[in-house]
Write a protein that holds these residues in place. Sequence first.
Motif, PDB file in Angstrom:
ATOM      1  N   GLN A  94       0.900  -1.186  -0.023  1.00 49.59           N
ATOM      2  CA  GLN A  94      -0.100   0.057   0.006  1.00 49.59           C
ATOM      3  C   GLN A  94       0.701   1.370   0.061  1.00 49.59           C
ATOM      4  O   GLN A  94       0.658   2.084  -0.705  1.00 49.59           O
ATOM      5  CB  GLN A  94      -0.950   0.024   1.259  1.00 49.59           C
ATOM      6  N   LEU A  95       1.847   1.248   0.746  1.00 50.81           N
ATOM      7  CA  LEU A  95       2.800   2.584   1.035  1.00 50.81           C
ATOM      8  C   LEU A  95       3.604   2.535  -0.513  1.00 50.81           C
ATOM      9  O   LEU A  95       3.697   3.929  -0.838  1.00 50.81           O
ATOM     10  CB  LEU A  95       3.700   2.097   2.080  1.00 50.81           C
ATOM     11  N   GLU A  98       0.720   4.147  -2.924  1.00 53.85           N
ATOM     12  CA  GLU A  98       0.802   5.615  -2.589  1.00 53.85           C
ATOM     13  C   GLU A  98       2.029   6.459  -2.810  1.00 53.85           C
ATOM     14  O   GLU A  98       1.944   7.589  -3.335  1.00 53.85           O
ATOM     15  CB  GLU A  98       0.653   5.794  -0.935  1.00 53.85           C
ATOM     16  N   ALA A 156       1.755   7.109  -6.526  1.00 53.10           N
ATOM     17  CA  ALA A 156       0.875   8.276  -7.013  1.00 53.10           C
ATOM     18  C   ALA A 156       1.498   9.602  -6.547  1.00 53.10           C
ATOM     19  O   ALA A 156       1.372  10.627  -7.423  1.00 53.10           O
ATOM     20  CB  ALA A 156      -0.682   8.004  -6.004  1.00 53.10           C
ATOM     21  N   ILE A 157       2.197   9.716  -5.313  1.00 56.43           N
ATOM     22  CA  ILE A 157       3.044  11.020  -4.975  1.00 56.43           C
ATOM     23  C   ILE A 157       4.025  11.425  -5.924  1.00 56.43           C
ATOM     24  O   ILE A 157       4.213  12.660  -6.316  1.00 56.43           O
ATOM     25  CB  ILE A 157       3.564  10.819  -3.501  1.00 56.43           C
TER      26      ILE A 157
END
Length: 108
Positions: free
Chosen positions: A70-71, A74, A77-78
């Motif tokens: 998940q990280l 994320e 996406a960042i």
Amino acid sequence: MSPEKLEIIQGLFPLIALLVSVCIAGWVLTTWLRIKNGYPLDGAWGQAIYPKRDDETVERVKLLTQENGQLRAELGAIKDRLQNVERIVTDSGHMLSHEIEALRDRAN
């Protein structure tokens, strides 16, 4: 045994005892630090003593693996958003104003 040899042995005994004591104290300190900081302990032949595999450990590894995935998603996406922001900042002001006007025209 001759008195000369006995004197040499008596002179070396405190040094040998001190050396052995320092080695044992170092081993105890190293083991304590490894336990305190969560490093696995090793047996006499290098085999792992701790941590042992149990259901709780396996479940914890699964949860950490999911969280890691998940990280990473994320973070991806960042990174994409940061690329867009960098592109906007580094583009010339002329291009930016044309893009803003095009978006306004599209909204109307």
